[in-house]
Design a protein around this motif. Structure first.
Motif, PDB file in Angstrom:
ATOM      1  N   LEU A   1      51.959   5.756 -21.052  1.00 10.49           N
ATOM      2  CA  LEU A   1      51.835   5.469 -22.463  1.00 10.49           C
ATOM      3  C   LEU A   1      53.936   5.250 -22.855  1.00 10.49           C
ATOM      4  O   LEU A   1      53.734   5.610 -23.261  1.00 10.49           O
TER       5      LEU A   1
ATOM      6  N   TYR B   1      54.047   1.715 -22.891  1.00 11.05           N
ATOM      7  CA  TYR B   1      53.569   1.382 -24.554  1.00 11.05           C
ATOM      8  C   TYR B   1      54.826   1.575 -25.741  1.00 11.05           C
ATOM      9  O   TYR B   1      55.162   0.986 -26.675  1.00 11.05           O
TER      10      TYR B   1
ATOM     11  N   SER C   1      44.591   1.278 -19.229  1.00 10.83           N
ATOM     12  CA  SER C   1      45.505   2.453 -19.859  1.00 10.83           C
ATOM     13  C   SER C   1      46.060   1.735 -21.387  1.00 10.83           C
ATOM     14  O   SER C   1      45.520   2.156 -22.175  1.00 10.83           O
TER      15      SER C   1
ATOM     16  N   ILE D   1      45.254   1.684 -24.909  1.00  4.07           N
ATOM     17  CA  ILE D   1      46.723   1.973 -25.892  1.00  4.07           C
ATOM     18  C   ILE D   1      47.071   0.874 -26.825  1.00  4.07           C
ATOM     19  O   ILE D   1      47.034   1.238 -28.653  1.00  4.07           O
TER      20      ILE D   1
END
Length: 350
Positions: free
Chosen positions: A103, A106, A151, A155
């Motif tokens: 995250l 990202y 992951s 995303i």
């Protein structure tokens, strides 16, 4: 809300980290790994008790955090994600650590460099030796890397399904890496590239961007036994060398300074560097006003303060790095060093 969540996550993370540090220290004392004359360097539970609270308050009451909050900067969200990543890592959850790191990557790409300290810490938690010839080392590394990459892919794919376009990739990551917007900020990029000839810019953009990633491997080798300190140094490097830094980035790594309060006796220039950072912070709005509104100054004045501020940060982190290595050396070799002829020796780190 995000700043409060960040403070809570940092509080819980440092609380757990202090328990790990105390257990490790106790084990090393029992195994006689420390020199006999370093009792004053040993950390006590009383000394470490209030450190998590100090970290939380250091973040919440930091003027840089307040300014970031008033400006409604999205940096606060990034700080929250990184704080939860640190918490998940220190708790030993590889899955949550990988998800929060994905995250953070990202959002701003640069947290990619935090993969190395997180992996080193998780390996220590699993009592896996950090050796290139070890099968368990490579197996765990591949597992953690797979969790992180999966992951991140999930995303990014969710973003594609929401937007029905891949345009966000060049708009976000291309923008961060190519630095097309040269609006003045507290970073090192804007003035340099505003003054540069166009045909040289690609080469120097690559050189500047490499700075964030370049130090990861040597730091990983030197600090493989101390991954949390490595993480602190890496977060500071990101906040200094990223293409579009904000004061919120500075607030995050400065929140960790109370964790290393035991290093104060070994710091060489802490008072001077503190004064430099405070004075530069006060001069930023003054020189901005003189340049943009009053017209009695120019960009050179503002960039001079920007450069001084960043040099101050670099020297501050270097001072902490020096102090950390010096304390570790004293713990194993003793505080009172002597030469072969019995005279007092002076420790010089190169």
């Amino acid at each position: 809300i995000t700043d409060v969540l960040t403070a809570v996550a940092l509080y819980l993370a440092i609380q757990d980290f202090n328990k790990v540090v105390f257990k490790k220290q106790k084990l090393l004392i029992e195994l006689d790994k420390y020199a006999p004359d370093v009792a004053e360097l040993i950390r006590t539970p009383m000394e470490m008790h209030y450190i998590p609270l100090k970290v939380a308050l250091f973040y919440l009451l930091n003027p840089y955090t307040v300014m970031s909050c008033v400006a409604k900067s999205t940096c606060a969200i990034n700080n929250t994600v990184i704080a939860f990543f640190i918490l998940a890592t220190i708790k030993g959850s590889a899955f949550l650590s990988a998800v929060f790191l994905a995250l953070a990557t990202y959002q701003s790409l640069y947290p990619l460099t935090l993969f190395a300290p997180a992996l080193l810490y998780l390996l220590q938690r699993q009592f896996i030796p950090i050796k290139l010839k070890s099968k368990s080392f490579w197996l765990y590394t591949v597992q953690y890397a797979a969790l992180y990459l999966c992951s991140l892919v999930v995303i990014i794919c969710l973003s594609f399904f929401l937007l029905n376009s891949w345009d966000f990739i060049p708009s976000v990551y291309g923008f961060i890496l190519s630095v097309p917007d040269l609006t003045p900020n507290i970073g090192l990029f804007w003035y340099f590239f505003a003054e540069m000839f166009e045909h040289f810019s690609l080469f120097f953009v690559c050189v500047f961007q490499i700075n964030v990633f370049f130090y990861t491997i040597p730091l990983a080798i030197k600090l493989k036994e101390h991954p949390v300190f490595f993480m602190f140094i890496q977060i500071a490097i990101i906040s200094i060398f990223k293409s579009y830094p904000t004061v919120g980035d500075i607030a995050l790594y400065m929140a960790f300074l109370p964790v290393w309060s035991h290093l104060y006796r070994f710091l060489r220039n802490i008072f001077i560097l503190s004064c430099v950072l405070i004075v530069c912070s006060l001069l930023f709005p003054v020189l901005w006003h003189l340049w943009i509104y009053a017209g009695s100054a120019n960009s050179n004045f503002y960039y001079a303060i920007t450069l001084t501020f960043n040099i101050g940060q670099i020297l501050l982190i270097s001072d902490y790095f020096y102090a950390f290595l010096r304390r570790e050396y004293y713990l194993t070799h003793g505080l009172h060093l002597t030469r072969q002829d019995g005279t007092e020796a002076m420790l010089v780190l190169k």
